[in-house]
Design an enzyme around this catalytic site. Sequence first.
Site, PDB file in Angstrom:
ATOM      1  N   ASP A   1       0.845  -1.172   0.206  1.00 24.30           N
ATOM      2  CA  ASP A   1       0.017  -0.018  -0.034  1.00 24.30           C
ATOM      3  C   ASP A   1       0.927   1.277   0.020  1.00 24.30           C
ATOM      4  OD1 ASP A   1      -1.951  -1.999   0.438  1.00 24.30           O
ATOM      5  OD2 ASP A   1      -2.092  -1.523   2.362  1.00 24.30           O
TER       6      ASP A   1
ATOM      7  N   GLU B   1     -10.801  -1.045  -4.461  1.00 24.76           N
ATOM      8  CA  GLU B   1     -10.205  -0.391  -3.308  1.00 24.76           C
ATOM      9  C   GLU B   1      -8.906   0.536  -3.596  1.00 24.76           C
ATOM     10  OE1 GLU B   1      -9.067  -3.768  -0.662  1.00 24.76           O
ATOM     11  OE2 GLU B   1      -7.054  -4.359  -1.796  1.00 24.76           O
TER      12      GLU B   1
ATOM     13  N   HIS C   1      -2.479  -1.358  -5.504  1.00 24.75           N
ATOM     14  CA  HIS C   1      -2.643  -0.338  -4.638  1.00 24.75           C
ATOM     15  C   HIS C   1      -1.386   0.681  -4.663  1.00 24.75           C
ATOM     16  CE1 HIS C   1      -4.279   0.749  -0.437  1.00 24.75           C
ATOM     17  NE2 HIS C   1      -3.683   1.813  -0.833  1.00 24.75           N
TER      18      HIS C   1
ATOM     19  N   ARG D   1       4.791  -8.144   0.408  1.00 18.21           N
ATOM     20  CA  ARG D   1       4.786  -7.427  -0.663  1.00 18.21           C
ATOM     21  C   ARG D   1       5.823  -6.339  -0.773  1.00 18.21           C
ATOM     22  NH1 ARG D   1      -1.617  -6.259  -0.449  1.00 18.21           N
ATOM     23  NH2 ARG D   1      -0.886  -6.071   1.986  1.00 18.21           N
TER      24      ARG D   1
END
Length: 327
Positions: free
Chosen positions: A34, A200, A264, A294
């Site tokens: 993110d 999202e 993201h 990630r």
Amino acid sequence: MKLLSSLLTIGSLACGFASAVSFSNPLKTKDGSDPHMVYSNGYYYLMTTTWTNLQITRATTLAGLKTAQAKVVFTDSNAARCCNVWAPELHNINNTWYIYYTAGNKDNLDGQRAHVLKGGKNPLDPYTYAGQLTTEWGIDGTVLRISNRNYFIYSCFPSANLQSLCIAPMTSPTSLDLNSKKVLSEPTLAWERVGNPVNEGAAPLYHGGKTFVAYSASFCWTDSYQLGLLTYKGTGDPLLASSWDKNATGTGFKSANGNYGTGHNAFFTSPDGSEVWNIYHATSISTGNCDGQRYTMAKKVNWNADGSPNLGKADALSAVLAGPSGE
Ligand SMILES: *[C@@H]1O[C@H](CO)[C@@H](O)[C@H](O)[C@H]1NC(C)=O
Ligand SMILES: *[C@@H]1O[C@H](CO)[C@@H](O)[C@H](O)[C@H]1NC(C)=O
């Protein structure tokens, strides 16, 4: 003055001919999920999900971010928002920095809400808790600016098992008008519904007088987690889905070259302001991943003839890339 201007000319010529500072991905190997980044006054400021606190990593080049020490700028012992800290974003509104982030309780993800911290004039100034923005489940909040008005876009559940994007007007940098909240985008297309239907991670993008919102679609525990795109029609109430065009095929920015679940993202500008870059996360696990495995990657955005963004494909981790212009 004459000597100074000659020196400046030589200096800028030297910069003009020098190749950009190169870098390779990932910028952050662990807990690189993110990502969100801004460039301000000579520094990049990177934030990613750590699950436990809010950290800022600062450096003058992308390459420098790889070894820079992250600074913890906030932790919270309040049981309702101590934990599962996700998707922090730094935004400057009216010359003050704010961090928008998601947090909840330690036991499950049902308590995830959007929150905001107020900082100072410098991104590393102290932050204080400034409020909870959503009363219901809400994650991945970001600030969209259209016609001098601020809107908050976040991921919500308008109905069960349909994780969508919601939008609400901001009445101040630390409050929303939730009575005016609308659903901006639902995961209705096949490529948005792999594993679970998900929209999202909204990421506003401004270029050439146009406003876009990239977002992440499908479930992160699959390799189909990828970027979609909304384009503001230029007129109409930004709260209404009908004021936006949704690209039916997405952006084509999805698993590539050994990177899976590329998504993201956020957009940042190069030091000289001439380029827009995409910062995103990916995993080398071919079935996808939603946790700290990630890593963070960056890639320059190109532009199609019609003014829409061309995000290209995630580069192999072995690639050496030219850094942003002006480094
Ligand atoms: C910024 O500050 C001005 C002047 O105080 C105020 O009128 C305006 O509403 C503020 N904007 C935001 C987004 O807070
Ligand atoms: C949707 O995005 C794809 C990939 O970038 C692009 O080729 C296509 O033209 C876009 N479609 C529309 C209607 O903008």
